[in-house]
Write a protein that holds these residues in place. Structure first.
Motif, mmCIF file in Angstrom:
data_model
loop_
_atom_site.group_PDB
_atom_site.id
_atom_site.type_symbol
_atom_site.label_atom_id
_atom_site.label_comp_id
_atom_site.label_asym_id
_atom_site.label_seq_id
_atom_site.Cartn_x
_atom_site.Cartn_y
_atom_site.Cartn_z
ATOM 1 N N SER A 344 38.721 29.993 81.946
ATOM 2 C CA SER A 344 38.510 31.210 81.170
ATOM 3 C C SER A 344 38.450 32.434 82.071
ATOM 4 O O SER A 344 37.608 32.531 82.963
ATOM 5 N N SER A 345 39.334 33.388 81.826
ATOM 6 C CA SER A 345 39.320 34.625 82.611
ATOM 7 C C SER A 345 38.111 35.482 82.259
ATOM 8 O O SER A 345 37.592 36.204 83.113
ATOM 9 N N ALA A 346 37.650 35.402 81.020
ATOM 10 C CA ALA A 346 36.466 36.159 80.614
ATOM 11 C C ALA A 346 35.223 35.663 81.358
ATOM 12 O O ALA A 346 34.403 36.460 81.831
ATOM 13 N N LYS A 347 35.111 34.348 81.469
ATOM 14 C CA LYS A 347 33.967 33.767 82.183
ATOM 15 C C LYS A 347 34.008 34.149 83.663
ATOM 16 O O LYS A 347 32.973 34.511 84.248
ATOM 17 N N GLU A 348 35.197 34.075 84.263
ATOM 18 C CA GLU A 348 35.331 34.418 85.676
ATOM 19 C C GLU A 348 35.034 35.892 85.936
ATOM 20 O O GLU A 348 34.605 36.260 87.024
ATOM 21 N N ALA A 349 35.255 36.744 84.919
ATOM 22 C CA ALA A 349 34.992 38.174 85.079
ATOM 23 C C ALA A 349 33.505 38.500 84.993
ATOM 24 O O ALA A 349 33.094 39.606 85.339
ATOM 25 N N GLY A 350 32.691 37.540 84.509
ATOM 26 C CA GLY A 350 31.254 37.761 84.439
ATOM 27 C C GLY A 350 30.673 37.795 83.043
ATOM 28 O O GLY A 350 29.459 37.946 82.868
ATOM 29 N N ILE A 351 31.511 37.649 82.029
ATOM 30 C CA ILE A 351 31.019 37.607 80.649
ATOM 31 C C ILE A 351 30.276 36.296 80.422
ATOM 32 O O ILE A 351 30.679 35.246 80.933
ATOM 33 N N GLU A 352 29.201 36.346 79.645
ATOM 34 C CA GLU A 352 28.347 35.182 79.442
ATOM 35 C C GLU A 352 28.262 34.799 77.969
ATOM 36 O O GLU A 352 28.517 35.618 77.083
ATOM 37 N N ILE A 353 27.885 33.517 77.735
ATOM 38 C CA ILE A 353 27.627 33.065 76.373
ATOM 39 C C ILE A 353 26.462 33.886 75.813
ATOM 40 O O ILE A 353 25.445 34.088 76.477
ATOM 41 N N GLY A 354 26.614 34.367 74.594
ATOM 42 C CA GLY A 354 25.597 35.222 73.981
ATOM 43 C C GLY A 354 25.953 36.691 74.030
ATOM 44 O O GLY A 354 25.367 37.496 73.297
ATOM 45 N N ASP A 355 26.920 37.064 74.900
ATOM 46 C CA ASP A 355 27.400 38.448 74.916
ATOM 47 C C ASP A 355 28.145 38.733 73.615
ATOM 48 O O ASP A 355 28.756 37.833 73.022
ATOM 49 N N VAL A 356 28.133 39.979 73.185
ATOM 50 C CA VAL A 356 28.853 40.395 71.986
ATOM 51 C C VAL A 356 29.894 41.437 72.391
ATOM 52 O O VAL A 356 29.534 42.509 72.896
ATOM 53 N N ILE A 357 31.169 41.113 72.192
ATOM 54 C CA ILE A 357 32.243 42.062 72.501
ATOM 55 C C ILE A 357 32.236 43.159 71.447
ATOM 56 O O ILE A 357 32.319 42.886 70.245
ATOM 57 N N ILE A 358 32.129 44.420 71.899
ATOM 58 C CA ILE A 358 32.077 45.547 70.962
ATOM 59 C C ILE A 358 33.269 46.497 71.121
ATOM 60 O O ILE A 358 33.484 47.341 70.254
ATOM 61 N N ALA A 359 34.054 46.346 72.202
ATOM 62 C CA ALA A 359 35.230 47.213 72.372
ATOM 63 C C ALA A 359 36.197 46.597 73.381
ATOM 64 O O ALA A 359 35.793 45.876 74.289
ATOM 65 N N VAL A 360 37.491 46.886 73.184
ATOM 66 C CA VAL A 360 38.549 46.497 74.124
ATOM 67 C C VAL A 360 39.327 47.747 74.470
ATOM 68 O O VAL A 360 39.896 48.399 73.594
ATOM 69 N N ASN A 361 39.324 48.105 75.743
ATOM 70 C CA ASN A 361 39.995 49.327 76.203
ATOM 71 C C ASN A 361 39.605 50.544 75.367
ATOM 72 O O ASN A 361 40.445 51.385 75.012
ATOM 73 N N GLY A 362 38.338 50.606 75.002
ATOM 74 C CA GLY A 362 37.822 51.755 74.273
ATOM 75 C C GLY A 362 37.977 51.675 72.772
ATOM 76 O O GLY A 362 37.435 52.522 72.046
ATOM 77 N N THR A 363 38.710 50.678 72.264
ATOM 78 C CA THR A 363 38.880 50.515 70.814
ATOM 79 C C THR A 363 37.759 49.648 70.261
ATOM 80 O O THR A 363 37.543 48.529 70.736
ATOM 81 N N LYS A 364 37.057 50.152 69.266
ATOM 82 C CA LYS A 364 35.916 49.451 68.703
ATOM 83 C C LYS A 364 36.337 48.130 68.072
ATOM 84 O O LYS A 364 37.351 48.046 67.373
ATOM 85 N N VAL A 365 35.567 47.087 68.339
ATOM 86 C CA VAL A 365 35.832 45.752 67.791
ATOM 87 C C VAL A 365 34.710 45.387 66.816
ATOM 88 O O VAL A 365 33.563 45.246 67.220
#
Length: 513
Positions: A344-365
């Motif tokens: 997982s590239s997200a895991k390698e970047a430092g994102i953790e289980i329990g995190d909530v993604i709220i935006a991608v490149n400034g676009t609200k998710v």
């Protein structure tokens, strides 16, 4: 004379008093900034006074004629013909009753070809056309009819069931096109037009508004990318693959589905955003297959957590997991990270289980559908800025997206990676020691492809392919490519290997199918 001046003075005085009262009342109303309801009941809620803008244009005065004129010539009719298939056993059929009592054979009625129809959108002057995959799926012949009634045979450049988008090509020049718009800038309530050929009625235009964005329909399982534009523009059978345009005449979506109990329009229609469709079409033209970028995460919309908790007959384990998710979530919108995939590239970047993604490149998710839409715009190897909420604190991560096999390279249609549908890695020295081997590669991931179809599972160790020892993924790729390019006498793969539990397995894979 004196009496006349007296009467005039009275009129002026009354007028002045009336004007003063009106001005005073207006000043008081504006100062208080409290609008009054039509019923005369004062609005007790704290709201600023808003006066009507006399320059605003009523919705019914919006002019659709230019948009309609500029788009009907860029929408085509597609006839899809599936040739009749001969039933097993040949065409001669002997009825048992006739055989015993009449001693006669008779000819079974010949199956007829199946004919379907839909719409398409011309996106280049030299004849490239976007449509839906379901319009052309299974067809043996495709005929495109332009708005001026010229007819052309069409060939399929590529198709993507995950987004229900296909790209066709006809041999024509100087065609009318519909320019791409920006579906991301569409707003709920904005006017749009649906252009297509419902019930074979060519060049039909209907109008509606954008009812919602990022809508998912759960139409086809987890592999589907669903982030539809929902409108109330009338769409019926035959509209599929047609254009959804804004009032400027720009293409903002490809009409795809309706929600109906009868099969005909019932107030809701759905379109694939052009932000997705254009990227898919570009990939199909350039590479022959879609470059699917992945974060490598298992996700759940935040809004779905409470909804699932309220489901009846929820087992204790699931309830406990959902309650743990809810306790970690500090926001009301976003996408909860419940787990990670292989490499997982997200895991390698430092994102953790329990995190909530709220935006991608400034676009609200706001939901998983919107996250899918945003990531689907990119290719493996692209880097995106992911904004997450972690226990109430906002954090930013740069993530390099990967393909479904876990790599960052571009995959070309028909190459060994796509055909096999698997990711491999060289055995480490530690693995070789544990497994008691000196060569071999491990299957670390599987997607739709030949290996999965053959029954190979993740973790399988490939040792020998077509009597050749395999030490690296490149060894296997060379064998596959030599077969695909006709440089080998072999027509398939004969694979020998074993699973970590020691069980040896053999697999025969026909690459000619």
């Amino acid at each position: 004379m004196k009496k006349m001046w007296k009467n005039m003075l009275g009129v002026v005085l009354v007028a002045a008093i009336s004007s003063g009262a009106a001005i005073g009342t207006s000043a008081y109303m504006m100062k208080s900034e409290q609008p009054v309801f039509a019923t005369g009941v004062e609005n007790t809620f704290k709201q600023p006074l808003r006066l009507a803008n006399y320059n605003s244009v009523a919705a019914e005065n919006t002019d659709f004629t230019k948009a309609a004129e500029n788009t009907v010539h860029g929408v085509v009719h597609i006839k899809a013909v599936a040739n009749a298939k001969e039933p097993d056993g040949g065409g001669q059929y002997v009825d048992p009753f006739e055989f015993f009592f009449g001693n006669r054979g008779f000819q079974r009625p010949q199956p007829q070809p199946r004919v379907g129809s839909g719409s398409g959108v011309v996106i280049s002057t030299d004849g490239y056309i976007i449509t839906n995959n379901h319009v052309i799926e299974g067809a043996d012949e495709l005929e495109v009819t332009l708005n001026d009634n010229r007819k052309f045979a069409a060939k399929v450049i590529g198709a993507d069931p995950s987004t229900d988008i296909a790209l066709l090509k006809i041999d024509a020049k100087d065609l009318s096109i519909i320019p791409f718009g920006d579906s991301e800038k569409l707003k709920v309530g904005e006017w749009v037009l649906a252009v297509g050929n419902p019930f074979n009625l060519t060049s039909t235009v209907t109008a509606g508004i954008v009812s919602a964005k990022g809508r998912g329909l759960s139409m086809g399982g987890g592999s589907k990318i669903e982030s539809f534009i929902q409108t109330d523009a009338a769409v019926n059978p035959g509209n599929s693959g047609g254009a959804l345009v804004n009032t400027k005449g720009e293409l903002v979506g490809i009409n795809t589905a309706i929600y109906s109990h009868t099969g005909n329009f019932a107030g809701y229609s759905f379109a694939v955003p052009i932000s997705i469709a254009s990227k898919v079409a570009s990939d199909l033209k350039q590479f022959g297959t879609v470059q699917r970028a992945m974060l490598g995460v298992n996700i759940l919309s935040v809004s779905d957590i409470s909804e699932r908790l309220s489901m009846p007959n929820l087992d204790a384990k699931s309830k406990s997991e959902l309650e743990a998710m809810k306790s970690k979530t500090k926001v009301s919108e976003g996408v909860y990270i419940a787990g990670f995939g292989e490499r997982s590239s997200a895991k390698e970047a430092g994102i953790e289980i329990g995190d909530v993604i709220i935006a991608v490149n400034g676009t609200k998710v706001k939901s998983a559908n919107v996250l899918q839409e945003q990531i689907s715009k990119y290719r493996p190897g692209d880097k995106v800025e992911i904004q997450v909420d972690r226990n109430g604190t906002v954090k930013m991560f740069t993530v390099e997206l990967r393909n479904m096999q876990g790599g960052t390279q571009i995959i070309k249609g028909g190459d060994s990676t796509e055909v096999l549908g698997a990711a491999f890695k060289v055995l480490t020295d530690k693995q070789k020691l544990q497994l008691g081997v000196s060569y071999g590669i491990e299957v670390t991931g599987l997607t739709k492809g030949k290996l999965q179809d053959a029954g190979i599972k993740k973790g399988f160790i490939i040792m020998i392919v077509n009597n050749q020892q395999i030490s690296t993924p490149e060894d296997l790729e060379k064998i596959v490519e030599s077969i695909l390019q006709g440089r080998s006498e072999d027509q398939g793969l004969f694979i020998k290997g074993f699973y970590p539990n020691g069980r040896t397995k053999y697999y025969a894979i026909d690459l000619a199918e």
